[in-house]
Design an enzyme around this catalytic site. Structure first.
Site, mmCIF file in Angstrom:
data_model
loop_
_atom_site.group_PDB
_atom_site.id
_atom_site.type_symbol
_atom_site.label_atom_id
_atom_site.label_comp_id
_atom_site.label_asym_id
_atom_site.label_seq_id
_atom_site.Cartn_x
_atom_site.Cartn_y
_atom_site.Cartn_z
ATOM 1 N N GLN A 1 0.810 -1.207 0.000
ATOM 2 C CA GLN A 1 0.000 0.000 0.000
ATOM 3 C C GLN A 1 0.851 1.269 0.000
ATOM 4 O OE1 GLN A 1 -2.734 -1.725 3.388
ATOM 5 N NE2 GLN A 1 -3.820 -0.037 2.421
ATOM 6 N N HIS A 2 0.181 2.372 -0.343
ATOM 7 C CA HIS A 2 0.674 3.736 -0.127
ATOM 8 C C HIS A 2 1.760 4.214 -1.087
ATOM 9 C CE1 HIS A 2 -1.550 3.723 3.616
ATOM 10 N NE2 HIS A 2 -0.765 2.826 4.171
ATOM 11 N N ASP B 1 -2.417 -4.783 0.096
ATOM 12 C CA ASP B 1 -2.072 -6.068 0.709
ATOM 13 C C ASP B 1 -2.955 -6.424 1.906
ATOM 14 O OD1 ASP B 1 -0.922 -4.079 2.299
ATOM 15 O OD2 ASP B 1 1.128 -4.836 2.097
#
Length: 481
Positions: free
Chosen positions: A81-82, A239
């Site tokens: 992520q991110h 995830d």
């Protein structure tokens, strides 16, 4: 490869360090082939990776799967992520991706929270209070430090979006991963025009948010993968949302994941909005919500303590009043970014094994404190806590979680839950099922259940008291005056 009972699907986990691919029988959940290839991550002040190596790793992982991958009818990508992926007009990376654990944007995160109404306003609009892991803070950092890269950017993507787009030729994302950006508003389930304008990001650069159950596209002609043209491609997701799908989570079932960092989460029908910033109000991948809290110090920190003591990680001993807060990398939960590890109560008769047990206790204390905030107030405490991640099969971890939680603990036998969740999402495209229902049909949570024992309130209270007493020291950090 033995004959499959149903169509084959591929689930992918593109994580920070490697890409894993599973070919799964959609009828039974049986993994018929698998592959894995590594990534590299920069060291030093930042944490960056070239997105093209994620594609190369995906190609290699699928090559290892052999002929089974070429028979797949659908594919889905789960990813870290991110991360901020910036692409030029040709679809090539402008620069290496800024990863979730690149914390150089901490000053930008602080400013963004202050400039757009404070923590309560952010929680209400975005579901989360952005910290330096969030993508919006990374874009703000890039604009301040590398304006030429911003000018060259024609598309902004998350890591899983990048791989999905290389498969389909279309820029898409999903609500689960979008909810970790800071520029997607959970209150409206749309991109937030005010946030985007504030950081100077044109919404035309962002991918379309694909609805749960919707096909993101099909595999296009020009690619290096074994998939046939026209193979269905699911939306994919981040995830944690993929792992939740892989477990087939129902609302109220708590998950504690033991990895380099630790996470606790649960599916909820209620939209989270925690103004303290402890709980990130993520969306899940099939229409509900995934309130989540994360600690920075988990298995790696405890393993480091074991190494310093010259002990195996299982060499714990009970019976001590020593307290060890293993905040070796600072800490996110509780919010002590400048902290270091702290040891209190050392005596002549304290053994190495007792010190090691204290490290386990300190790490689990942080996670369980966050768990109480993640679960809905009316959650059934008799539901077993699902223990997953690299540490979940360790006896010391299992027994520490069991003793300090006072809950039954279930350890699923299934591994690679992110890739399994992506596979369940791909299977849902073929069957029309909710992917979480697919995973439940696959019985992915099957595993031993450790019965509940009486909660160790004395240890929990002692750690909480030491933490409260040491707060000024921990907030100041080791390098402060």
């Amino acid at each position: 490869m033995s004959a499959a009972e149903g169509p084959l699907v591929v689930g992918v986990d593109s994580s920070t360090q490697s890409t894993k691919a599973l070919v799964v029988d959609a009828a039974t959940g049986r993994v018929v082939a698998s592959g894995q290839a590594p990534h590299t991550v920069s060291s030093g002040a930042g944490r960056e990776s070239d997105p093209r190596q994620w594609w190369d790793a995906l190609c290699e992982a699928l090559h290892q799967c052999g002929a089974a991958a070429s028979e797949a009818s659908a594919v889905s990508i789960g990813g870290q992520q991110h991360g901020l992926v910036t692409l030029d007009a040709r679809g090539e990376p402008v620069r290496p991706a800024l990863l979730w654990n690149d914390v150089r944007s901490a000053p930008q995160a602080t400013r963004l929270v202050e400039e757009l109404g404070g923590t309560k306003a952010w929680a209400e609009r975005a579901g989360s209070v952005p910290g330096p892991s969030f993508t919006v803070t990374k874009w703000a950092w890039l604009a301040e430090n590398e304006p030429e890269a911003v000018r060259a950017t024609a598309a902004v993507r998350l890591p899983h979006d990048y791989l999905t787009e290389r498969l389909t030729g279309q820029g898409t994302t999903d609500r689960g991963d979008a909810s970790g950006t800071g520029w997607w508003a959970s209150a409206t389930e749309a991109y937030d025009a005010e946030v985007l304008a504030h950081v100077g990001l044109d919404p035309a650069l962002l991918p379309r948010v694909v609805r749960p159950g919707e096909v993101a596209g099909t595999v296009r002609d020009a690619h290096e993968l074994p998939f046939a043209k026209g193979t269905l491609v699911a939306a994919g997701t981040g995830d944690n949302a993929a792992a939740a799908l892989g477990l087939g989570l129902r609302p109220g079932t708590p998950v504690l994941s033991l990895g380099t960092s630790g996470t606790v989460y649960a599916v909820s029908r209620l939209r989270p909005a925690d103004p303290t910033g402890t709980v990130a109000g993520f969306a899940d991948a099939h229409g509900d919500w995934l309130p989540l809290a994360c600690t920075l110090n988990c298995t790696q920190a405890v393993d480091r303590v074991a190494a310093l003591l010259g002990l195996d990680r299982e060499s714990v001993e009970p019976g001590t009043d020593v307290t060890l807060l293993p905040y070796l990398d600072g800490e996110r939960t509780p919010a002590l970014p400048h902290a270091s590890g702290l040891l209190h109560g050392l005596r002549h008769d304290t053994t190495g094994g007792q010190l090691l047990q204290a490290a386990y206790d300190g790490a689990v204390h942080s996670l369980l404190g966050a768990l109480d905030l993640v679960l809905d107030p009316d959650a059934d405490t008799s539901v077993p806590l699902l223990l997953i991640g690299g540490g979940a099969r360790g006896t010391a971890w299992q027994q520490t979680v069991r003793r300090l939680s006072g809950r039954a603990v279930q350890v699923p036998e299934a591994r690679e839950l992110v890739a399994l969740g992506a596979a369940a999402q791909a299977a849902g495209l073929l069957t029309g099922e909710d992917p979480a229902a697919v995973a439940r049909r696959w019985d992915t949570t099957r595993g031993p259940v450790l019965e509940a024992v009486e909660r160790d309130e004395e240890t929990l209270a002692r750690i909480s008291q030491v933490l409260a007493d040491a707060a000024p020291l921990l907030e100041r950090g080791p390098e402060s005056d």
